[in-house]
Each structure stands twice: as structure tokens, then as C-alpha cells.
Scaffold this motif. Structure first.
Motif, PDB file in Angstrom:
ATOM      1  N   ILE A  11      31.729  63.619 -66.817  1.00  0.00           N
ATOM      2  CA  ILE A  11      33.176  63.828 -66.633  1.00  0.00           C
ATOM      3  C   ILE A  11      33.644  64.968 -67.527  1.00  0.00           C
ATOM      4  O   ILE A  11      33.306  65.012 -68.711  1.00  0.00           O
ATOM      5  CB  ILE A  11      33.957  62.542 -66.986  1.00  0.00           C
ATOM      6  CG1 ILE A  11      33.559  61.403 -66.028  1.00  0.00           C
ATOM      7  CG2 ILE A  11      35.470  62.767 -66.927  1.00  0.00           C
ATOM      8  CD1 ILE A  11      34.091  60.045 -66.427  1.00  0.00           C
ATOM      9  N   SER A  78      39.804  59.336 -60.771  1.00  0.00           N
ATOM     10  CA  SER A  78      39.274  58.646 -59.586  1.00  0.00           C
ATOM     11  C   SER A  78      39.716  59.340 -58.299  1.00  0.00           C
ATOM     12  O   SER A  78      39.299  58.935 -57.209  1.00  0.00           O
ATOM     13  CB  SER A  78      39.698  57.185 -59.595  1.00  0.00           C
ATOM     14  OG  SER A  78      41.097  57.096 -59.588  1.00  0.00           O
ATOM     15  N   VAL A  90      34.351  65.224 -61.945  1.00  0.00           N
ATOM     16  CA  VAL A  90      33.566  63.989 -62.111  1.00  0.00           C
ATOM     17  C   VAL A  90      32.282  64.157 -61.314  1.00  0.00           C
ATOM     18  O   VAL A  90      32.331  64.427 -60.111  1.00  0.00           O
ATOM     19  CB  VAL A  90      34.364  62.753 -61.619  1.00  0.00           C
ATOM     20  CG1 VAL A  90      33.507  61.487 -61.683  1.00  0.00           C
ATOM     21  CG2 VAL A  90      35.634  62.575 -62.434  1.00  0.00           C
ATOM     22  N   PRO A  95      37.651  65.431 -58.122  1.00  0.00           N
ATOM     23  CA  PRO A  95      37.973  64.090 -57.628  1.00  0.00           C
ATOM     24  C   PRO A  95      38.977  64.081 -56.477  1.00  0.00           C
ATOM     25  O   PRO A  95      38.850  63.313 -55.540  1.00  0.00           O
ATOM     26  CB  PRO A  95      38.558  63.383 -58.857  1.00  0.00           C
ATOM     27  CG  PRO A  95      38.093  64.154 -60.014  1.00  0.00           C
ATOM     28  CD  PRO A  95      37.894  65.557 -59.552  1.00  0.00           C
ATOM     29  N   ARG A 103      33.344  59.319 -53.271  1.00  0.00           N
ATOM     30  CA  ARG A 103      33.842  57.941 -53.217  1.00  0.00           C
ATOM     31  C   ARG A 103      32.709  56.916 -53.265  1.00  0.00           C
ATOM     32  O   ARG A 103      32.904  55.789 -53.692  1.00  0.00           O
ATOM     33  CB  ARG A 103      34.698  57.739 -51.963  1.00  0.00           C
ATOM     34  CG  ARG A 103      36.095  58.338 -52.138  1.00  0.00           C
ATOM     35  CD  ARG A 103      36.940  58.121 -50.926  1.00  0.00           C
ATOM     36  NE  ARG A 103      36.666  59.093 -49.886  1.00  0.00           N
ATOM     37  CZ  ARG A 103      37.066  58.953 -48.630  1.00  0.00           C
ATOM     38  NH1 ARG A 103      37.710  57.883 -48.246  1.00  0.00           N
ATOM     39  NH2 ARG A 103      36.802  59.897 -47.740  1.00  0.00           N
ATOM     40  N   GLN A 105      30.173  57.197 -55.146  1.00  0.00           N
ATOM     41  CA  GLN A 105      29.570  57.193 -56.475  1.00  0.00           C
ATOM     42  C   GLN A 105      30.499  56.743 -57.591  1.00  0.00           C
ATOM     43  O   GLN A 105      30.121  56.766 -58.756  1.00  0.00           O
ATOM     44  CB  GLN A 105      29.025  58.586 -56.786  1.00  0.00           C
ATOM     45  CG  GLN A 105      27.916  58.957 -55.831  1.00  0.00           C
ATOM     46  CD  GLN A 105      27.223  60.216 -56.259  1.00  0.00           C
ATOM     47  OE1 GLN A 105      26.826  60.366 -57.397  1.00  0.00           O
ATOM     48  NE2 GLN A 105      27.068  61.150 -55.342  1.00  0.00           N
ATOM     49  N   ILE A 106      31.719  56.409 -57.207  1.00  0.00           N
ATOM     50  CA  ILE A 106      32.646  55.940 -58.251  1.00  0.00           C
ATOM     51  C   ILE A 106      33.200  54.563 -57.887  1.00  0.00           C
ATOM     52  O   ILE A 106      33.069  54.106 -56.759  1.00  0.00           O
ATOM     53  CB  ILE A 106      33.835  56.902 -58.458  1.00  0.00           C
ATOM     54  CG1 ILE A 106      34.711  56.938 -57.192  1.00  0.00           C
ATOM     55  CG2 ILE A 106      33.391  58.285 -58.830  1.00  0.00           C
ATOM     56  CD1 ILE A 106      36.165  56.939 -57.516  1.00  0.00           C
ATOM     57  N   SER A 107      33.834  53.957 -58.857  1.00  0.00           N
ATOM     58  CA  SER A 107      34.456  52.668 -58.610  1.00  0.00           C
ATOM     59  C   SER A 107      35.553  52.460 -59.632  1.00  0.00           C
ATOM     60  O   SER A 107      35.473  52.985 -60.744  1.00  0.00           O
ATOM     61  CB  SER A 107      33.402  51.584 -58.753  1.00  0.00           C
ATOM     62  OG  SER A 107      33.862  50.426 -58.140  1.00  0.00           O
ATOM     63  N   PRO A 182      27.730  52.249 -58.626  1.00  0.00           N
ATOM     64  CA  PRO A 182      28.366  53.567 -58.782  1.00  0.00           C
ATOM     65  C   PRO A 182      27.895  54.245 -60.067  1.00  0.00           C
ATOM     66  O   PRO A 182      27.554  53.556 -61.038  1.00  0.00           O
ATOM     67  CB  PRO A 182      29.856  53.227 -58.855  1.00  0.00           C
ATOM     68  CG  PRO A 182      29.905  51.818 -59.327  1.00  0.00           C
ATOM     69  CD  PRO A 182      28.678  51.145 -58.795  1.00  0.00           C
ATOM     70  N   LYS A 183      27.898  55.559 -60.047  1.00  0.00           N
ATOM     71  CA  LYS A 183      27.467  56.289 -61.245  1.00  0.00           C
ATOM     72  C   LYS A 183      28.579  56.353 -62.284  1.00  0.00           C
ATOM     73  O   LYS A 183      28.315  56.547 -63.462  1.00  0.00           O
ATOM     74  CB  LYS A 183      27.027  57.707 -60.860  1.00  0.00           C
ATOM     75  CG  LYS A 183      25.700  57.715 -60.127  1.00  0.00           C
ATOM     76  CD  LYS A 183      25.242  59.116 -59.853  1.00  0.00           C
ATOM     77  CE  LYS A 183      23.937  59.103 -59.090  1.00  0.00           C
ATOM     78  NZ  LYS A 183      23.677  60.365 -58.413  1.00  0.00           N
ATOM     79  N   VAL A 184      29.827  56.269 -61.798  1.00  0.00           N
ATOM     80  CA  VAL A 184      30.962  56.299 -62.723  1.00  0.00           C
ATOM     81  C   VAL A 184      31.866  55.102 -62.409  1.00  0.00           C
ATOM     82  O   VAL A 184      32.212  54.866 -61.257  1.00  0.00           O
ATOM     83  CB  VAL A 184      31.764  57.611 -62.581  1.00  0.00           C
ATOM     84  CG1 VAL A 184      33.008  57.584 -63.456  1.00  0.00           C
ATOM     85  CG2 VAL A 184      30.901  58.816 -62.949  1.00  0.00           C
ATOM     86  N   ILE A 185      32.218  54.353 -63.446  1.00  0.00           N
ATOM     87  CA  ILE A 185      33.085  53.185 -63.251  1.00  0.00           C
ATOM     88  C   ILE A 185      34.316  53.313 -64.151  1.00  0.00           C
ATOM     89  O   ILE A 185      34.194  53.585 -65.345  1.00  0.00           O
ATOM     90  CB  ILE A 185      32.339  51.873 -63.610  1.00  0.00           C
ATOM     91  CG1 ILE A 185      31.026  51.768 -62.813  1.00  0.00           C
ATOM     92  CG2 ILE A 185      33.220  50.657 -63.320  1.00  0.00           C
ATOM     93  CD1 ILE A 185      30.137  50.610 -63.249  1.00  0.00           C
TER      94      ILE A 185
END
Lengths: 335, 273
Positions: A11, A78, A90, A95, A103, A105-107, A182-185
Motif C-alpha cells: 500500500i 478499498s 494498493v 483502488p 476487488r 484481492q481485497i476485503s 485476500p492479499k489486503v484486508i
């Protein structure tokens, strides 16, 4: 904050600003009528130039008082809202373009907003998420078994979400958010309203998940136990700007410490505060043991307060400990 | 490459079917509410129409009204009832509420189109309703001259009408990105649609000089069109033409929807912590 050069950046936020325009309403009926014919707008700057980088796999705490800009920042990261100026990236993507790849890969988990379907059992919602995120059935089954047993909710999978307790629901929300790995939370106050046990269980789970899967996690919370137990780094935001970015320990060691004192006499807290001029709290009052007092004191004046205490009271024991993160944050909020 | 395409296609189909299934499960999570909603919402429109036709034909039962006899009007009233239940949906009200309260955020971050996802969730309930209507219609074919084929074709047309209705409503719902509260827009739309879809009165009763209004809009495909097909007034060729017209409207509203949401989601604020 130093980090190994090989760790890729997950990030990156550069001079992000975000303002919101809203209608200003004056009090009373006159104000309502004025609003109807001549509305006035006010611009509120939620973020005033925020910059930082987070390497992949890091568990970062984003803290600040209500209205500091934490949730706005999470919404930008996000992809829900764009920044007014500056850039956010990100996993190397913008984003706000909200590409399907991004979408997937994130949560995001918002403690105050349910994301699962209220009237359906969690298992139905998870099965839909499996289809949405293209998780192969075998992998899904194994992962769900693992996650539900770790969080101790296997028996509740067939219960309607709305019939679950807050803690159970939040555990289901977290499972729903990480089922696709996900890779990013982004976790926005996930332990809000949870009891001590439920919070602890959730924290333990998040810690294991972060270590095992290497997901980059940003956590916002007003519960300093969450932050101190999970985050190796904190970003402290106040009124839209970053006040501190670094390890929690460095912050607690900065300019304050606590004198841990046991006295033979039992003065009241106010007597002790009056005598020393320092904020005081009592931490134990065992009948067999003298009360322990904690006095928050500037690091540079420790010796002076030591002498003052010894001169005025019969000291049984005295020592120094770091100020708690909660206390330090509280002081920063108040400044 | 071929395997990738196949997997992509199977995913496109799978998530849609899973969402429809979820919508169905959600709709019947409370059976009582589903049945009362289905039956109860039909009582008032039918009662109004029956009272109206009885009053109109009271003094002269053999006369024609708008070119229709009493028995034709009664047949229309009962037939249109099936399709009135399939139209509607009103998921657009849900969209506005989500934009207003910020709960749309839950859907915007899923890896599928938000408007499409909400439609599939909503259509699940309507497909169940269509199934119930189909069963009721099949029972009716034993007692009336209605043909089974006509009934099936009419239900297909009504489902197409439902899709048009949703796309139109969802495009209008994007106003909420600007006004925050835009329920009035949808209420006005519903009143206009209610009149021009043929659920209140058969559109053959509209004076000749005003017929261009309902003919130039897609709303008649919701109730009036399917009723005409079910009653055998429109033949299969006419049904095919109307399906073609309906598909063209789907395309028009789909483009409108893409444009309106493409522009307006930039204004989304995701209100609420």
C-alpha cells in the motif's frame, strides 16, 4: 520505520487529501425554510495530506479519535471513494478503478455494518461468496472447516445470521471476508461491542491468519489491546494528518513513563495527586498487600519525583514502567 | 486458452445462478410473509376492478365498454392478476436506501457488477412468484379457454417486463447519488407505470388519440401484453414481435443504466462509519 528492502510495498499513499461538502442547516424552523430556498454548504477536510507506505504482509494499526479520518482513509484504500487529491495505490493498482482483479484481492470488514445476508444462515452466504470469488469447492470446504473451527463457530453455520450474538456474527463476518484469501484486508473496528473473550479469540485468529497467509492487514480500533497485541506498526491520525508512524513501543517510550509505587500508608488518590502534582491511578488493592499506585511522569523528571515521594510518604517499593499505549494515545487525543 | 475461456464462462454462469438461488432462499426465509405478500397484494387491485366493472355494466350487462364485454373485462382482470405479481420487484427502492445509508459499499467491493448482483438477488423472488403464477394459471386452463402454450409464452413476456422494469428503476435510482433521498422519483415512476402497464385498467380502454403514449413506452409489456397473449388476443407472431421490442428496451435501459451509474458512482460517499 525501517524494513527489509526486499519486501514489496502493498500500500502506498502519497499526500492524500479528501474533503466532503455538506449542507449547513441552521437551528429551528427558520433554518429549515432557509435550507429550502438558499442552502449553504460547508466543506469539511477529512484528510489533509496523508502519506505512508505499508510493505506486504504487515499488520498495521490505524488509530485516531472519532472523526480523525481513519474510515475515510480505509474507504479510499478499498476503492469506495476517490481522494480529492494525491494518490493511493494498493497492490500496484489504483483502488478507485475498482477492477475485478483488485476487488478479488481485497476485503473489508466494518464492525458497524453487516455484510452477510441477515435472514440467511452463514453457510448459504459463504457458498455464494465461494461462487463470487471462484473458489474451487474442495478448497472452499477445507478452508471453511479450518476457519470455523479456529473461531469455534462450526455449530452455528446453519443458524440465521440475525439470530447470532454480536460476537458470533462478527466472527462470521471475518470468515466471509477472508474466505477468498485476500492479499489486503481492511478491518474497521472489528471488535466493537465484543466481550473480552470474543475479542481475544478474534485477535488470536487474526494474528494466526496474518502469520500464516501473509496478508497485509490494516486495523482501525479504539481498543488498544487490539492494537498492542496485533500491530507491529501504528499510524496515528489526528484531524486528517498523520501524527505518528512507527512501532507502538517507540511511542510509549517517547517522553512519559509510569512510576510504580507501593506505600506503607494508604493515601487516597487525590491526596497522592495533590502531593506530587501527577496523575495517579491505583492498580491493585489486595487486603494482604499494600495498594500499588501508578503515577504518570515526564521521563526527564523521574529522579525529582522519586525524591518527592520518598520525602512525603513511607515508600515500600518503587520502580519505573513504560506508559500504556492507551494512556499515551489518550494524552495525544487531548492535546 | 480454451480452458480459460471455459472456466470464465462457467464462473459467469455459476455466480449468477448462485445469486438467484440465494435470492429465492431469502424470499422464502419467512414463508408466511411470502404467501401473504403474494396473495394479499392482489386483493385490493382485483376488488377495485371487479367493483368498477360491476358498476359499469349494472344497467346494461350486454353493452361493450372500450370495445370489451363484461366477460372479457373480467377475464382480463383475473388474467392480469398473474402478471401483476411478476412485474414489480421494486429493488430500485432498495438501491436508493443502500446509496443513502452507505450499505451499497458491501456490494461495490464484490468482484461482480453491483447492479447486476442486486438484480439477480431480486429476480430470485420473482421467479418463485412466476412459478406460483404458472401453477395457478395451469389450474385455470382446466376451467377457461386459456391455452397452456399461451400461458407459458405470456409468463416469459412478463419476466422480460420485470427485467425492463428493474433496469429502468435502477437507472433512475442513480439520482440518489446526487439527491441522497430520491424515493419520490421512484414513487412517481411507480404511479405512471401502474397506469400504463395495464394493471389498473386494460389499455384498450385508453382513448384512441392517447394510445401513442403507452405504445411508445415499454410498460405495457409488464401486464397488458402478457394478458393479451394468455387470453389468445395476441397470436404467437405478435408475441415474438413483442419479445423483440422488449429485448430492444432491455438494451436501451442497459446502456442508460451503465451510463448513469458510471457517472454517478463517482459521487458515492459511503456514508456511515
Amino acid at each position: 520505520m525501517t524494513r527489509p528492502a526486499a519486501t514489496p510495498t502493498a500500500i502506498e499513499v502519497r499526500d492524500v487529501k479528501r474533503s466532503f461538502k455538506s449542507v449547513k442547516k441552521e437551528e429551528g424552523f427558520r433554518g429549515t425554510m432557509k435550507l429550502l430556498f438558499h442552502p449553504e454548504y460547508v466543506v469539511h477536510e477529512a484528510l489533509k495530506g496523508v502519506s505512508f507506505q505499508i510493505p506486504a504482509g504487515e499488520f498495521t494499526g490505524l488509530i485516531g479519535a472519532n472523526g480523525a479520518g481513519k474510515t475515510t482513509l480505509l474507504k479510499i484504500l478499498s476503492g469506495l471513494i476517490p481522494p480529492t487529491s494525491g494518490t493511493a495505490s494498493v497492490l500496484g493498482m489504483n483502488p478507485f478503478e475498482r477492477t475485478i482483479e483488485f476487488r478479488k484481492q481485497i476485503s473489508i470488514v466494518m464492525g458497524q455494518k453487516a455484510q452477510l445476508w441477515w435472514d440467511l444462515p452463514a453457510i448459504e452466504a459463504f457458498d455464494l461468496l465461494r461462487a463470487l470469488y471462484q473458489i474451487p469447492r474442495g478448497v472452499y470446504r477445507a478452508r471453511l472447516d479450518e476457519l470455523t473451527s479456529l473461531l469455534d463457530v462450526t455449530k452455528l453455520l446453519n443458524t440465521q445470521i440475525r439470530r447470532l450474538s454480536l460476537g458470533e456474527r462478527m466472527k462470521m463476518e471475518v470468515i466471509g471476508a477472508i474466505l477468498h484469501l485476500p492479499k489486503v484486508i481492511f478491518l474497521d473496528e472489528p471488535t466493537i461491542g465484543l466481550d473480552v473473550l470474543a475479542s481475544q479469540k478474534l485477535r488470536h485468529f487474526l494474528k494466526i491468519h496474518n502469520q500464516k497467509e501473509g496478508a497485509t492487514i490494516i486495523l482501525t480500533s479504539h481498543n488498544m489491546d487490539d492494537i498492542s497485541e496485533l500491530c507491529r506498526r501504528i499510524i496515528l491520525i489526528k484531524e486528517g494528518t498523520v501524527l505518528y508512524d512507527g512501532e507502538p513501543d517507540t511511542l510509549t517510550r517517547q517522553d512519559e513513563c509510569q512510576l510504580r509505587v507501593k506505600l506503607h500508608t494508604e493515601p487516597t488518590l487525590s491526596e497522592l495527586a495533590l502531593a506530587t502534582g501527577l496523575p495517579v491511578e491505583a492498580v491493585s488493592s489486595d487486603d494482604d498487600d499494600p495498594t500499588t499506585y501508578l503515577l504518570t511522569c515526564p521521563r526527564s523528571r523521574v529522579a525529582e519525583y522519586f525524591q518527592k515521594l520518598i520525602a512525603k510518604f513511607q515508600v515500600a517499593d518503587i520502580g519505573i514502567q513504560e506508559a500504556s499505549l492507551e494512556r499515551v494515545i489518550q494524552r495525544i487525543y487531548q492535546q | 486458452m480454451k480452458a480459460q475461456l471455459k472456466s470464465g464462462f462457467s464462473w459467469m454462469l455459476e455466480w449468477r445462478l448462485a445469486t438467484i438461488r440465494n435470492g429465492m432462499k431469502d424470499a422464502i426465509a419467512y414463508r408466511g410473509d411470502f404467501i401473504v405478500g403474494l396473495v394479499g397484494s392482489a386483493v385490493v387491485p382485483v376488488a377495485i376492478q371487479l367493483m368498477l366493472w360491476n358498476a359499469v355494466f349494472k344497467n346494461n350487462p350486454e353493452s361493450l365498454f372500450g370495445g370489451m364485454s363484461r366477460s372479457q373485462l373480467l377475464a382480463y382482470t383475473w388474467t392480469s392478476l398473474l402478471f401483476t405479481q411478476i412485474r414489480g420487484g421494486d429493488y430500485d427502492f432498495g438501491l436508493i436506501e443502500m446509496i443513502r445509508t452507505g450499505t451499497l459499499s458491501n456490494y461495490m467491493l464484490r468482484p461482480v457488477g453491483v447492479v447486476e448482483f442486486i438484480f439477480y438477488q431480486g429476480i430470485g423472488e420473482k421467479l418463485l412468484t412466476a412459478g406460483v403464477c404458472m401453477c395457478l394459471g395451469l389450474v385455470a386452463t382446466f376451467f377457461t379457454p386459456m391455452a397452456v402454450t399461451n400461458l407459458i409464452l405470456a409468463i416469459l413476456l412478463a419476466i422480460l417486463g420485470n427485467i425492463i422494469h428493474y433496469l429502468f428503476g435502477a437507472a433512475l435510482a442513480s439520482v440518489a447519488f446526487y439527491w441522497e433521498n430520491a424515493f419520490a422519483v421512484l414513487m412517481v415512476k411507480n404511479m405512471v407505470v401502474s397506469l400504463l402497464c395495464g394493471e389498473v385498467i386494460p389499455l384498450t380502454l385508453v382513448p384512441e388519440k392517447w394510445t401513442f403514449i403507452w405504445k411508445s413506452l415499454p410498460f405495457y409489456l409488464y401486464v397488458f401484453g402478457p394478458s393479451q397473449v394468455a387470453l389468445g388476443i395476441w397470436d404467437h407472431r405478435m408475441w415474438a414481435i413483442q419479445m423483440g421490442i422488449g429485448c430492444s428496451w432491455v438494451l436501451v435501459f442497459w446502456i442508460l443504466l451503465k451510463l448513469s451509474w458510471g457517472f454517478s458512482t463517482k459521487r458515492y460517499q459511503g456514508i456511515g462509519g
